[in-house]
Structures are given as C-alpha cells and as structure tokens.
Design a protein around this motif. Structure first.
Motif, PDB file in Angstrom:
ATOM      1  N   LEU B 192       0.854  -1.185   0.000  1.00 58.80           N
ATOM      2  CA  LEU B 192       0.000   0.000   0.000  1.00 58.80           C
ATOM      3  C   LEU B 192       0.889   1.234   0.000  1.00 58.80           C
ATOM      4  O   LEU B 192       1.910   1.269   0.667  1.00 58.80           O
ATOM      5  CB  LEU B 192      -0.887   0.001   1.233  1.00 58.80           C
ATOM      6  N   LEU B 194       1.201   5.654  -0.063  1.00 66.95           N
ATOM      7  CA  LEU B 194       0.510   6.879   0.355  1.00 66.95           C
ATOM      8  C   LEU B 194       0.220   7.723  -0.874  1.00 66.95           C
ATOM      9  O   LEU B 194       1.109   8.030  -1.659  1.00 66.95           O
ATOM     10  CB  LEU B 194       1.393   7.647   1.334  1.00 66.95           C
ATOM     11  N   ASP B 195      -1.020   8.052  -1.046  1.00 66.29           N
ATOM     12  CA  ASP B 195      -1.398   8.925  -2.147  1.00 66.29           C
ATOM     13  C   ASP B 195      -1.025  10.353  -1.757  1.00 66.29           C
ATOM     14  O   ASP B 195      -1.552  10.899  -0.788  1.00 66.29           O
ATOM     15  CB  ASP B 195      -2.923   8.803  -2.375  1.00 66.29           C
ATOM     16  N   SER B 198      -4.283  12.951  -1.932  1.00 66.79           N
ATOM     17  CA  SER B 198      -5.382  12.880  -0.996  1.00 66.79           C
ATOM     18  C   SER B 198      -4.934  12.508   0.413  1.00 66.79           C
ATOM     19  O   SER B 198      -5.754  12.452   1.322  1.00 66.79           O
ATOM     20  CB  SER B 198      -6.390  11.832  -1.478  1.00 66.79           C
ATOM     21  N   GLU B 199      -3.623  12.259   0.567  1.00 66.61           N
ATOM     22  CA  GLU B 199      -3.101  11.867   1.888  1.00 66.61           C
ATOM     23  C   GLU B 199      -3.823  10.628   2.401  1.00 66.61           C
ATOM     24  O   GLU B 199      -4.106  10.472   3.582  1.00 66.61           O
ATOM     25  CB  GLU B 199      -3.260  12.998   2.909  1.00 66.61           C
ATOM     26  N   GLU B 200      -4.149   9.749   1.447  1.00 64.77           N
ATOM     27  CA  GLU B 200      -4.849   8.538   1.856  1.00 64.77           C
ATOM     28  C   GLU B 200      -4.046   7.322   1.446  1.00 64.77           C
ATOM     29  O   GLU B 200      -3.299   7.360   0.479  1.00 64.77           O
ATOM     30  CB  GLU B 200      -6.223   8.457   1.173  1.00 64.77           C
ATOM     31  N   ILE B 201      -4.257   6.280   2.209  1.00 64.98           N
ATOM     32  CA  ILE B 201      -3.554   5.047   1.875  1.00 64.98           C
ATOM     33  C   ILE B 201      -4.461   4.198   1.003  1.00 64.98           C
ATOM     34  O   ILE B 201      -5.637   4.052   1.263  1.00 64.98           O
ATOM     35  CB  ILE B 201      -3.162   4.289   3.157  1.00 64.98           C
ATOM     36  N   GLY B 202      -3.901   3.658  -0.042  1.00 67.28           N
ATOM     37  CA  GLY B 202      -4.695   2.835  -0.947  1.00 67.28           C
ATOM     38  C   GLY B 202      -3.794   1.945  -1.762  1.00 67.28           C
ATOM     39  O   GLY B 202      -2.577   1.935  -1.549  1.00 67.28           O
TER      40      GLY B 202
END
Lengths: 178, 206
Positions: B192, B194-195, B198-202
């Motif tokens: 996974l 870090l985007d 968007s500071e989101e993990i995906g």
C-alpha cells in the motif's frame, strides 16, 4: 480514489494502515482484485437475469399474438437464429450499459465486484465493446483466455488485458432508511 | 415439727407439756390426713410403674415375635395402600376434570362457530365496506410496507453477504490450486502506498 483509507493522526504514513474488513466480505481487502469464481458467478447471474427478462417479454408477446391469431410452437431455423441474435444483442447491450453507467452489472453488484479501467476510471462504451469482444475471443480456445485470472497478479484475463480493465471487490454501499 | 409439738409428741424436759386445745387438735388431724394421702399417691404411682413396665415389655416382645412382625407388616401395607389410593384418586380426579373442561370448551367452540348467529355476523362483517377499508388501510400503511420492505432487503442482504463471502473464499482457493499447479509463488499481499494528493492510503496506482 475508490476505497482508499485515511491515515490516522500520529501514525507513520510509510506503514500500511490497518484495513477494515469489507462489509459482507469478511477479512478480505476491499480493493483486492476479484477472482475467477466471483466473476464467473456474477456472469452466470447476469445470464440468468437476461434470460428471465427475455422469457417474460417473449411470453407477453406470445400472449398478445395469440389474441390476434394462432401461434405455432414449431419454429424454423431462421427464427431460432433470429432469437439467438436478439439474445446476444440484448446481453451485449446489458453488459456494456451497466459497465458504463454503474461500473457493475446486477450480478456483479450482488457478488460485490466492479469493473474499472486500470486507471480507476469508469469503463467507456468503446472500451466496453473491446472488453466484450475480448471475452468472446477468450472463450474460443476452450475458455483458455480466462485462465490468466487464476495466476495473474492483477487477476486480469485476456479481455481485461485487451481493454485495460480490472475487476475489484467493491464494498457494498447500503443506503440507510430514514 | 410445730405440728408434732402441738400434738405433744415431741416434748423435751425443758419444754412445758403441750396444751390440748381444740385448735391444736384440728391442725394435727389435718396434717395427718395430708400425710396419709401423699403416701397413697406415691404408692399408686409405684404400682402403676410396676404394672406398665412389664406391659410395655410384653407388647415389645409381642411385636418382636413372628406373628407380631406379620401384624406390623400388614398394618404398614394397609397404610401404604391407603396412601397410594388417595394419590391415585387425586390424579384420576385431575384427569377427569381436564377431560371435562376440554370437552366443554370443544362443545362451546363448535356450537359458537356453527351457530347461525355467528354465520350471520360473519357474513355481515365480510359484506361491510368498513372491513375492507380497514384491510386496505392496514395493507397500505407505511409501517406495514416499511416492515415488509426492510424484511425483504434484510434477507437479500444476508444472502448476498454470504454469497460474497463464499465466492471470495473460492477465489482464493482456486488461485492457490492454480499457482501450485503452475509452481508459482503464492500471492503476496499488495503493498500500500501513500497517495500524495489525498493523503490517503490505498492500492498502488499504475
């Protein structure tokens, strides 16, 4: 980004966040690529839905036709071929329409999978047609074109590679009743 | 002592001789009578004891003999029979009462249902528009419709969840078999990232 998870405050962003289990798919990664069984079952459900719908429509047409005259149950080869063409056409429209508009067919929705492009965008009608042609081509050599789904890292079959699409598990969203 | 002295029996050389007055004579006579009566009571008690002890021994001895034991056993059996008969009677009485009540209810219900009056009332009720208005009202009430809808949706959701869970398991199983046949390494969990936007993990994006 679909299904992305927020980072908790104070946690190390380099470490993967703990993923919650998808609703209905316990312990599975909601962003994981869908496997051959889920996809096969979804396709089978779609075939059933189309078949049932066409059967209902056919019954209504037969009833109306019977009101105006005699309807024979003996059908010629031409009529069979015509029926098959109609069936295939309806099924194709059904698949492409749902891929394009909703990202998943009713069968896919029931089994919690959705199709997107490899970039994560919706499948356009053009790409849907390519995918459909790829599905037919993949089925010709005894469905060998579907086997890569079993060992491919992104679980892509021949048609997915051709149309540059992927199928993922999607967490089902249910609207709360007011 | 006083009495004796009064009666003149106990006399000492120092004491003056008793005087036989009428009072002294009466008191002495009463005391003597009391003594006689006490002695008689004591004697009677002793005599009764003397008679009772051998009698008890005789009864006990009699019960200890084979005929006595037989009598005892007969008495016990009789008592037990009486007790059992009493219980049986109660059970039988209860069963009889239950049967009678059931029969009465059955008869009452049958009579009530098959009576002409009931039939008339039923027909009148079925013919009345009010009844069908109530039925329509209930059938179309939002609460009933909501309950039916939520029950259907709930059931469908449960079935779909179960189907999803099972197909996911089957997916993994099929893939494991295929990879083993093709001698490929088992699938590893996807890394996974870090985007940055968007500071989101995906999952990693191509």
């Amino acid at each position: 980004m679909t299904g992305a998870l927020p980072v908790r405050e104070g946690s190390d962003p380099r470490e993967p966040a703990r993923r919650p289990a998808a609703a209905g798919v316990q312990g599975s990664d909601p962003n994981a690529f869908a496997g051959i069984v889920s996809r096969g079952c979804a396709l089978a459900l779609d075939v059933l839905i189309v078949q049932a719908s066409l059967f209902a429509v056919g019954a209504v047409i037969a009833l109306i036709a019977e009101a105006f005259g005699e309807v024979s149950i003996d059908v010629s080869a031409f009529e069979v071929a015509l029926g098959a063409i109609v069936w295939i056409f309806v099924f194709d429209v059904y698949l492409i329409g749902f891929w394009w508009l909703a990202g998943q067919t009713p069968g896919m929705r029931l089994l919690g999978v959705a199709v997107t492009t490899t970039e994560g965008a919706k499948v356009t009608p053009k790409r849907g047609i390519v995918r459909l042609v790829g599905m037919v081509l993949a089925a010709i050599p005894l469905f060998a074109g579907y086997l890569p789904i079993l060992y491919n890292e992104e679980r892509q079959g021949f048609h997915d590679k051709l149309a540059r699409t992927v199928v993922r598990y999607r967490k089902p969203t249910r609207k709360k009743r007011a | 002592m006083n009495f004796m002295r009064r009666c003149g029996r106990l006399t000492s050389p120092d004491t003056p001789p008793p005087r036989y007055t009428a009072t002294n004579v009466i008191v002495g006579a009463v005391g003597l009578g009391a003594r006689v009566m006490a002695s008689a009571a004591l004697g009677a008690t002793a005599a009764a004891r003397a008679v009772a002890q051998p009698a008890g021994a005789v009864i006990r001895g009699g019960l200890a003999t084979p005929p006595g034991q037989a009598v005892q056993a007969e008495t016990q059996a009789l008592l037990e029979t009486l007790d059992a008969a009493g219980r049986r009677d109660i059970t039988r009485a209860r069963a009889e009462i239950d049967r009678a009540v059931d029969s009465a209810i059955d008869r009452f219900t049958t009579d009530a249902i098959s009576s002409e009056r009931t039939s008339r009332v039923l027909e009148r009720t079925l013919e009345s528009d009010d009844l069908w208005r109530i039925v329509d009202r209930i059938a179309n009430s939002p609460e009933v419709l909501d309950a039916i809808a939520s029950a259907t949706v709930g059931l469908t959701g449960v079935v779909a969840d179960e189907a999803r869970r099972r197909t996911v398991t089957a997916d993994e199983f099929a893939e494991r078999i295929a990879r083993r046949i093709l001698r490929r390494a088992p699938r590893e969990p996807r890394p996974l990232v870090l985007d940055p936007v968007s500071e989101e993990i995906g999952p990693p994006q191509p």
